[in-house]
Design a protein around this motif. Structure first.
Motif, PDB file in Angstrom:
ATOM      1  N   VAL A 183       0.864  -1.182   0.000  1.00 13.62           N
ATOM      2  CA  VAL A 183       0.000   0.000   0.000  1.00 13.62           C
ATOM      3  C   VAL A 183       0.902   1.233   0.000  1.00 13.62           C
ATOM      4  CG1 VAL A 183      -1.812   1.281   1.183  1.00 13.62           C
ATOM      5  CG2 VAL A 183      -1.791  -1.211   1.299  1.00 13.62           C
ATOM      6  N   VAL A 184       0.696   2.098  -0.978  1.00 11.95           N
ATOM      7  CA  VAL A 184       1.446   3.355  -1.055  1.00 11.95           C
ATOM      8  C   VAL A 184       0.432   4.489  -0.951  1.00 11.95           C
ATOM      9  CG1 VAL A 184       3.019   4.777  -2.406  1.00 11.95           C
ATOM     10  CG2 VAL A 184       3.184   2.270  -2.520  1.00 11.95           C
ATOM     11  N   ARG A 185       0.681   5.412  -0.015  1.00 10.39           N
ATOM     12  CA  ARG A 185      -0.268   6.507   0.222  1.00 10.39           C
ATOM     13  C   ARG A 185       0.471   7.831   0.282  1.00 10.39           C
ATOM     14  NH1 ARG A 185      -2.099   8.967   4.827  1.00 10.39           N
ATOM     15  NH2 ARG A 185      -0.915   7.480   6.082  1.00 10.39           N
ATOM     16  N   VAL A 186      -0.101   8.824  -0.363  1.00 12.22           N
ATOM     17  CA  VAL A 186       0.432  10.187  -0.316  1.00 12.22           C
ATOM     18  C   VAL A 186      -0.420  10.979   0.672  1.00 12.22           C
ATOM     19  CG1 VAL A 186       0.901  12.301  -1.595  1.00 12.22           C
ATOM     20  CG2 VAL A 186       1.266  10.078  -2.683  1.00 12.22           C
ATOM     21  N   SER A 187       0.215  11.450   1.750  1.00 13.29           N
ATOM     22  CA  SER A 187      -0.495  12.193   2.784  1.00 13.29           C
ATOM     23  C   SER A 187      -0.181  13.678   2.660  1.00 13.29           C
ATOM     24  CB  SER A 187      -0.097  11.685   4.177  1.00 13.29           C
ATOM     25  OG  SER A 187      -0.652  12.499   5.187  1.00 13.29           O
ATOM     26  N   LYS A 188      -1.208  14.466   2.441  1.00 15.49           N
ATOM     27  CA  LYS A 188      -1.002  15.913   2.332  1.00 15.49           C
ATOM     28  C   LYS A 188      -0.645  16.528   3.679  1.00 15.49           C
ATOM     29  CE  LYS A 188      -4.290  16.300  -1.519  1.00 15.49           C
ATOM     30  NZ  LYS A 188      -5.530  16.937  -2.022  1.00 15.49           N
ATOM     31  N   THR A 189      -1.118  15.889   4.775  1.00 21.94           N
ATOM     32  CA  THR A 189      -0.870  16.425   6.113  1.00 21.94           C
ATOM     33  C   THR A 189       0.330  15.788   6.790  1.00 21.94           C
ATOM     34  OG1 THR A 189      -2.363  14.791   7.114  1.00 21.94           O
ATOM     35  CG2 THR A 189      -3.325  16.875   6.405  1.00 21.94           C
ATOM     36  N   GLY A 190       0.849  14.696   6.222  1.00 27.74           N
ATOM     37  CA  GLY A 190       1.971  14.000   6.834  1.00 27.74           C
ATOM     38  C   GLY A 190       1.573  13.059   7.949  1.00 27.74           C
ATOM     39  N   GLN A 191       0.255  12.834   8.149  1.00 24.54           N
ATOM     40  CA  GLN A 191      -0.218  11.967   9.215  1.00 24.54           C
ATOM     41  C   GLN A 191      -0.212  10.508   8.754  1.00 24.54           C
ATOM     42  OE1 GLN A 191      -3.961  13.184  10.835  1.00 24.54           O
ATOM     43  NE2 GLN A 191      -3.368  15.341  10.994  1.00 24.54           N
ATOM     44  N   ALA A 192       0.096   9.609   9.727  1.00 23.22           N
ATOM     45  CA  ALA A 192       0.141   8.189   9.403  1.00 23.22           C
ATOM     46  C   ALA A 192      -1.255   7.611   9.179  1.00 23.22           C
ATOM     47  CB  ALA A 192       0.845   7.420  10.519  1.00 23.22           C
ATOM     48  N   THR A 193      -2.272   8.233   9.762  1.00 24.08           N
ATOM     49  CA  THR A 193      -3.650   7.760   9.598  1.00 24.08           C
ATOM     50  C   THR A 193      -4.229   8.326   8.299  1.00 24.08           C
ATOM     51  OG1 THR A 193      -3.933   7.760  11.987  1.00 24.08           O
ATOM     52  CG2 THR A 193      -5.931   7.666  10.644  1.00 24.08           C
ATOM     53  N   PRO A 194      -4.852   7.482   7.460  1.00 24.09           N
ATOM     54  CA  PRO A 194      -5.420   7.985   6.199  1.00 24.09           C
ATOM     55  C   PRO A 194      -6.452   9.078   6.433  1.00 24.09           C
ATOM     56  CG  PRO A 194      -5.331   5.586   6.200  1.00 24.09           C
ATOM     57  CD  PRO A 194      -4.977   6.020   7.591  1.00 24.09           C
ATOM     58  N   GLN A 195      -6.409  10.102   5.577  1.00 22.13           N
ATOM     59  CA  GLN A 195      -7.341  11.212   5.660  1.00 22.13           C
ATOM     60  C   GLN A 195      -8.044  11.366   4.312  1.00 22.13           C
ATOM     61  OE1 GLN A 195      -7.765  12.990   8.520  1.00 22.13           O
ATOM     62  NE2 GLN A 195      -6.236  11.679   9.522  1.00 22.13           N
ATOM     63  N   PRO A 196      -9.306  11.836   4.304  1.00 20.01           N
ATOM     64  CA  PRO A 196      -9.980  12.077   3.021  1.00 20.01           C
ATOM     65  C   PRO A 196      -9.154  13.028   2.151  1.00 20.01           C
ATOM     66  CG  PRO A 196     -11.533  12.220   4.839  1.00 20.01           C
ATOM     67  CD  PRO A 196     -10.181  12.118   5.460  1.00 20.01           C
ATOM     68  N   GLY A 197      -9.035  12.672   0.887  1.00 22.04           N
ATOM     69  CA  GLY A 197      -8.245  13.466  -0.039  1.00 22.04           C
ATOM     70  C   GLY A 197      -6.850  12.930  -0.274  1.00 22.04           C
ATOM     71  N   ASP A 198      -6.389  11.976   0.584  1.00 16.35           N
ATOM     72  CA  ASP A 198      -5.084  11.358   0.348  1.00 16.35           C
ATOM     73  C   ASP A 198      -5.127  10.533  -0.935  1.00 16.35           C
ATOM     74  OD1 ASP A 198      -4.250  12.475   2.666  1.00 16.35           O
ATOM     75  OD2 ASP A 198      -4.112  10.613   3.817  1.00 16.35           O
ATOM     76  N   LEU A 199      -3.986  10.431  -1.602  1.00 17.68           N
ATOM     77  CA  LEU A 199      -3.858   9.610  -2.805  1.00 17.68           C
ATOM     78  C   LEU A 199      -3.240   8.269  -2.415  1.00 17.68           C
ATOM     79  CD1 LEU A 199      -2.371  12.302  -5.227  1.00 17.68           C
ATOM     80  CD2 LEU A 199      -4.758  11.910  -4.609  1.00 17.68           C
ATOM     81  N   PHE A 200      -3.627   7.205  -3.121  1.00 14.82           N
ATOM     82  CA  PHE A 200      -3.044   5.906  -2.780  1.00 14.82           C
ATOM     83  C   PHE A 200      -3.080   4.965  -3.977  1.00 14.82           C
ATOM     84  CE2 PHE A 200      -7.482   4.974  -2.363  1.00 14.82           C
ATOM     85  CZ  PHE A 200      -7.613   3.604  -2.561  1.00 14.82           C
ATOM     86  N   GLY A 201      -2.309   3.913  -3.839  1.00 18.44           N
ATOM     87  CA  GLY A 201      -2.298   2.800  -4.777  1.00 18.44           C
ATOM     88  C   GLY A 201      -1.898   1.554  -4.017  1.00 18.44           C
ATOM     89  N   ASP A 202      -2.328   0.384  -4.462  1.00 21.15           N
ATOM     90  CA  ASP A 202      -1.966  -0.839  -3.737  1.00 21.15           C
ATOM     91  C   ASP A 202      -1.779  -1.992  -4.716  1.00 21.15           C
ATOM     92  OD1 ASP A 202      -4.557  -1.220  -4.523  1.00 21.15           O
ATOM     93  OD2 ASP A 202      -5.338  -1.740  -2.558  1.00 21.15           O
TER      94      ASP A 202
END
Length: 413
Positions: free
Chosen positions: A370-389
């Motif tokens: 799972v690869v996730r781009v966090s706009k806020t830098g938080q480890a917990t997924p947030q709405p609006g984050d980008l991801f691929g798996d």
């Protein structure tokens, strides 16, 4: 246990004092109440208010503002109100200062009795006794395993429903070569704690070795019950691996041991199972796997960002590259942190990127990336984050020529 009961008594003393304390001020309180009642003028004030209102009514009748019928009605209402106010002012005689003193000792006895009974039912006096026995044997110059076992057996007769007694006796019997007694102790523990997978697995393993490593009907029933409750139970999987190995079914043995390693917490036990896997591979004529640390077990990952989403994030946004077990029951097996400006990039997820020694990528055969781009830098997924798996990626020796490709192409909602 004398110090324990002394401590309990000391804790009860403040509670008993709080029961007695109000009696010490009873005489002063009664004197204040008597003085208040003697100087209470509320009744006279109510009568004065009644007289003023009545005079006002009479004046209104003389002026002709109200007729006789209305006057009589309002006067009756005033008299009724005066009676009600007077009735509410009536007070019962004050009791004597000594009234109710006999109840206090009874309440004190009830408090002590209830506290003692509650502790006997819910306290840990039995566990403190077990700890005292352990310390006593340990500090005794002549202390031995036999002495400790004898003391614990005596305690089992006094505390037959304490699970900690039987959980202590089970390994003692097992390690002193008394498997039948060990099985009985474990069955007593199961009867108290319930038929939970870890206990059933230990009983199955014990019965398995008592039957000279044969899957008897009794053992098979325990195995089936355990796996129905927890298909990933490592003790039972290890047992099944041993049975398959003894019968020359090395493929099955390797599969069972690998599944056990993926769910086991003890590093030494996990390494012994890996040794068994390597021996089984030798018996099959296959080149044995080298230890995970030596051969670099893990996954090489190529990470890229879909061009359609490039404008959705800044270059300094955080990228989390994570490997997880297929069932999602363990903590992340490996995590690497990067930035969008570094994409596309190639990383290696191995045990050096593990978050915990109990959850490493070398413990599984397949992983989910799972690869996730966090706009806020938080480890917990947030709405609006980008991801691929990417599902079911094989874990093995890291090769320069073999890499998994993960494209960040979706938005987390």
């Amino acid at each position: 246990m004398t110090p324990l009961w002394i401590a309990i008594a000391l804790l009860l003393l403040p509670a008993l004092w709080l029961l007695i304390a109000p009696m010490r001020g009873a005489r002063t309180l009664r004197d204040h109440l008597q003085q208040f009642e003697a100087n209470d003028t509320s009744a006279e004030q109510n009568v004065a208010i009644f007289q003023r209102r009545l005079a006002s009514l009479e004046a209104a009748r003389e002026r002709g503002d109200i007729d006789d019928a209305r006057f009589n009605e309002d006067r009756l209402e005033l008299e009724r109100s005066l009676l009600e106010d007077t009735a509410t002012q009536t007070k019962r005689p004050l009791k004597t200062v000594t009234a109710g003193r006999l109840v206090v000792p009874l309440v004190m006895v009830a408090v002590v009795g209830a506290s003692t009974f509650w502790y006997q039912q819910n306290g840990a006096e039995g566990d403190l006794t077990l700890y005292a026995i352990q310390e006593e044997v340990r500090n005794d110059p002549e202390g031995s395993m036999a002495m400790f076992l004898e003391r614990m057996e005596a305690e089992a007769e006094r505390q037959p429903n304490n699970p900690n007694v039987w959980s202590s006796l089970f390994p003692l019997y097992r390690d002193t070569g008394q498997p039948e007694k060990a099985a009985d102790a474990l069955e007593r523990l199961i009867a108290i704690e319930g038929r939970i997978p870890p206990l059933l697995a230990q009983l199955a393993q014990l019965r398995f070795f008592m039957a000279e490593r044969e899957l008897t009907p009794d053992v098979q029933a325990l195995v089936d019950e355990t796996l129905e409750l927890d298909p990933r139970q490592p003790t039972v999987l290890g047992l099944l691996g041993i049975y398959a190995f003894d019968n020359g079914d090395y493929d099955t043995a390797i599969d069972r041991w690998r599944r056990a390693v993926a769910n086991i917490e003890d590093p030494e036990t996990a390494e012994s199972l890996r040794d068994g896997i390597r021996v089984a591979q030798e018996r099959m004529g296959v080149t044995p796997e080298a230890p995970a640390a030596a051969q670099g077990q893990g996954v090489r990952v190529n990470v890229s960002l879909d061009e359609a989403l490039v404008d959705n994030v800044s270059d300094d946004a955080t990228v989390f590259i994570t490997a997880r077990d297929i069932d999602g029951e363990l903590p992340p097996l490996a995590v690497i942190r990067a930035q969008v400006s570094e994409l596309p990039m190639t990383v290696v997820l191995d045990d050096t990127a593990a978050m915990s020694p109990q959850a490493q990528i070398s413990q599984v055969r397949e992983a989910r990336l799972v690869v996730r781009v966090s706009k806020t830098g938080q480890a917990t997924p947030q709405p609006g984050d980008l991801f691929g798996d990417l599902e079911s990626v094989s874990v093995g020796p890291i090769s320069e020529d073999d890499a998994a490709n993960v494209v960040i192409n979706r938005v987390f909602e």
